[in-house]
Design a protein around this motif. Structure first.
Motif, PDB file in Angstrom:
ATOM      1  N   GLU A  34       0.833  -1.212   0.000  1.00 52.90           N
ATOM      2  CA  GLU A  34       0.000   0.000   0.000  1.00 52.90           C
ATOM      3  C   GLU A  34       0.864   1.258   0.000  1.00 52.90           C
ATOM      4  O   GLU A  34       0.556   2.230  -0.690  1.00 52.90           O
ATOM      5  N   GLU A  36       3.831   1.508  -1.296  1.00 52.00           N
ATOM      6  CA  GLU A  36       4.389   1.602  -2.643  1.00 52.00           C
ATOM      7  C   GLU A  36       3.351   2.106  -3.641  1.00 52.00           C
ATOM      8  O   GLU A  36       3.674   2.890  -4.542  1.00 52.00           O
ATOM      9  N   ARG A  37       2.109   1.683  -3.506  1.00 57.56           N
ATOM     10  CA  ARG A  37       1.039   2.179  -4.385  1.00 57.56           C
ATOM     11  C   ARG A  37       0.836   3.680  -4.212  1.00 57.56           C
ATOM     12  O   ARG A  37       0.692   4.408  -5.194  1.00 57.56           O
ATOM     13  N   THR A  40       3.719   5.454  -5.778  1.00 56.24           N
ATOM     14  CA  THR A  40       3.593   5.408  -7.235  1.00 56.24           C
ATOM     15  C   THR A  40       2.609   6.456  -7.725  1.00 56.24           C
ATOM     16  O   THR A  40       2.870   7.168  -8.702  1.00 56.24           O
ATOM     17  N   GLN A  41       1.480   6.590  -7.049  1.00 56.30           N
ATOM     18  CA  GLN A  41       0.487   7.606  -7.432  1.00 56.30           C
ATOM     19  C   GLN A  41       1.066   9.004  -7.297  1.00 56.30           C
ATOM     20  O   GLN A  41       0.859   9.858  -8.163  1.00 56.30           O
TER      21      GLN A  41
END
Length: 101
Positions: A34, A36-37, A40-41
């Motif tokens: 989560e 990392e997500r 990334t966003q």
């Protein structure tokens, strides 16, 4: 029979401890995923913002403004244009300032 019960009890305890360890590791990896997500966003948003800034910097009006102000460039007019006569042999003696051949 008691040995078998003790062995089974130890196997159940070891299995339970292993299950707790696997559950903990699974939660830890999910939290990392989560993070990392989200990162990334954020990086995608920043990249899009930088692309927009790049497009804004490369507009024709901005390039023209920088050329005029920073580089002191101006539009060439017929009054400041020098034309060379090709029949003069290229020696430079046949050039006329401000007129056409």
């Amino acid at each position: 029979m008691t040995r078998l019960n003790i062995m089974l009890l130890l196997a159940v305890v070891a299995s339970a401890l292993y299950l707790v360890q696997v559950s903990y590791e699974s939660r830890r990896q999910f939290v990392q995923l989560e993070r990392e997500r989200i990162q990334t966003q954020q990086l995608e948003q920043e990249a899009e913002k930088l692309r927009l800034q790049l497009r804004a910097q490369a507009t024709h009006l901005r390039v023209d403004l920088i050329a005029r102000e920073t580089l002191k460039m101006s539009v060439a007019t017929p009054a400041v244009t020098q034309y060379l006569d090709a029949a003069a042999g290229g020696s430079g003696g046949g050039s006329r300032a401000g007129g056409r051949p």
